[in-house]
Design an enzyme around this catalytic site. Sequence first.
Site, mmCIF file in Angstrom:
data_model
loop_
_atom_site.group_PDB
_atom_site.id
_atom_site.type_symbol
_atom_site.label_atom_id
_atom_site.label_comp_id
_atom_site.label_asym_id
_atom_site.label_seq_id
_atom_site.Cartn_x
_atom_site.Cartn_y
_atom_site.Cartn_z
ATOM 1 C CE LYS A 1 69.041 80.738 23.998
ATOM 2 N NZ LYS A 1 69.720 81.601 23.093
HETATM 3 P P1 FBP Z 1 72.992 85.658 23.503
HETATM 4 O O1 FBP Z 1 73.545 84.915 24.690
HETATM 5 O O2 FBP Z 1 73.995 86.398 22.599
HETATM 6 O O3 FBP Z 1 71.869 86.209 23.664
HETATM 7 O O4 FBP Z 1 72.805 84.637 22.434
HETATM 8 C C1 FBP Z 1 71.593 83.824 22.537
HETATM 9 C C2 FBP Z 1 70.801 83.638 21.183
HETATM 10 O O5 FBP Z 1 69.790 82.670 21.311
HETATM 11 C C3 FBP Z 1 71.491 83.610 19.931
HETATM 12 O O6 FBP Z 1 71.653 82.078 19.423
HETATM 13 C C4 FBP Z 1 70.556 84.314 19.001
HETATM 14 O O7 FBP Z 1 71.057 84.836 17.930
HETATM 15 C C5 FBP Z 1 70.209 85.418 19.921
HETATM 16 O O8 FBP Z 1 70.136 84.935 21.340
HETATM 17 C C6 FBP Z 1 69.031 86.036 19.792
HETATM 18 O O9 FBP Z 1 68.424 87.015 20.452
HETATM 19 P P2 FBP Z 1 67.046 87.827 20.240
HETATM 20 O O10 FBP Z 1 65.994 87.007 20.355
HETATM 21 O O11 FBP Z 1 67.293 88.709 21.362
HETATM 22 O O12 FBP Z 1 67.364 88.482 18.845
#
Ligand code: FBP
Length: 309
Positions: A204
């Site tokens: 991811k």
């Molecule tokens: P989102 O679709 O809300 O961006 O979620 C994806 C994710 O990878 C979550 O699993 C994780 O909590 C978040 O993004 C982390 O986001 P950031 O790196 O911006 O704090």
Amino acid sequence: MAISEPVRRILEGFDGERPGTKAKLASLLMHGRLAGTGKLMILPVDQGFEHGPARSFAMNPAAYHPQYLFQLAIDARLSALAGPVGLLGACADRLAGEVPLILKANSADSLAQEHDQAVTATVRDALELGCAAIGYTIYPGADRQYEMFEEVRDGIAEARANGLAAMIWAYPRGGALAHEDETALDIVAYAAHIAALLGAHIIKVKLPTERIAQHEAQDAYAGRNWRSLETRVAHVMQAAFAGKRIVVFSGGPLADQRELVEQVRAIARGGGHGSIVGRNSFQRTHDEALALLDEIAGVYGAAEKRVQA
Ligand code: FBP
């Protein structure tokens, strides 16, 4: 379960992998609205840990309840729900088998200053919860990156030995990286490649910008036009073993539906394997989230309607 041709081709990219792990990948790829298309749509809910509860759920208070989040993934017929052990454990028995689960086995909070993650769950937890996969975040570039890589190496080895698939959230940050470097094209591609080298089956990443951050990489990227998101997605796919690893792209903070769907079109054209959309799903109302996820599924080639007549 008959395996579709696109899924069979993806599984061939994992030749040499253990049968149990390949079967778990097949179960993710053959579930929900995108079953058989070779694409995935995952609902990740670890933002309560990563960003705090109010920042995550105050916009749609129904989402404080784990059952709401499970039900959203089930109603939208998503490929999987990913979350920490407490969240999955809150509903996994009552809703067992309704949506595949991915256990997010390390976590960080935004109260700490250090860029690191604690291992917060085990492979045994994933097996007990009936998960298809276990997932870890890495922070390439962070001062503690090497310890994280070692923790993830151990977790993935144990997961594979127990017939689970492994997912890595590859998020460059910390150390000498400036904030805008975290999503630079060369850095995102580098992070995806590190995740593939660590043995992730599913990777991811965030969508990459046009920026090339590393001075040493400028020549390697020169002479090509990186203006289109589709081209940048295609490059990230190349970095993930020439597209042989499954790469999904994150949704990010709450955004306009049209803008998100445009991004999804670019992911699809660039050969990405799908989307992992957290805040943009659970910070909308249930109906708005279903409308968004329906439209995204349509772009990825969902053959059937969410609610069958
Ligand atoms: P989102 O679709 O809300 O961006 O979620 C994806 C994710 O990878 C979550 O699993 C994780 O909590 C978040 O993004 C982390 O986001 P950031 O790196 O911006 O704090």
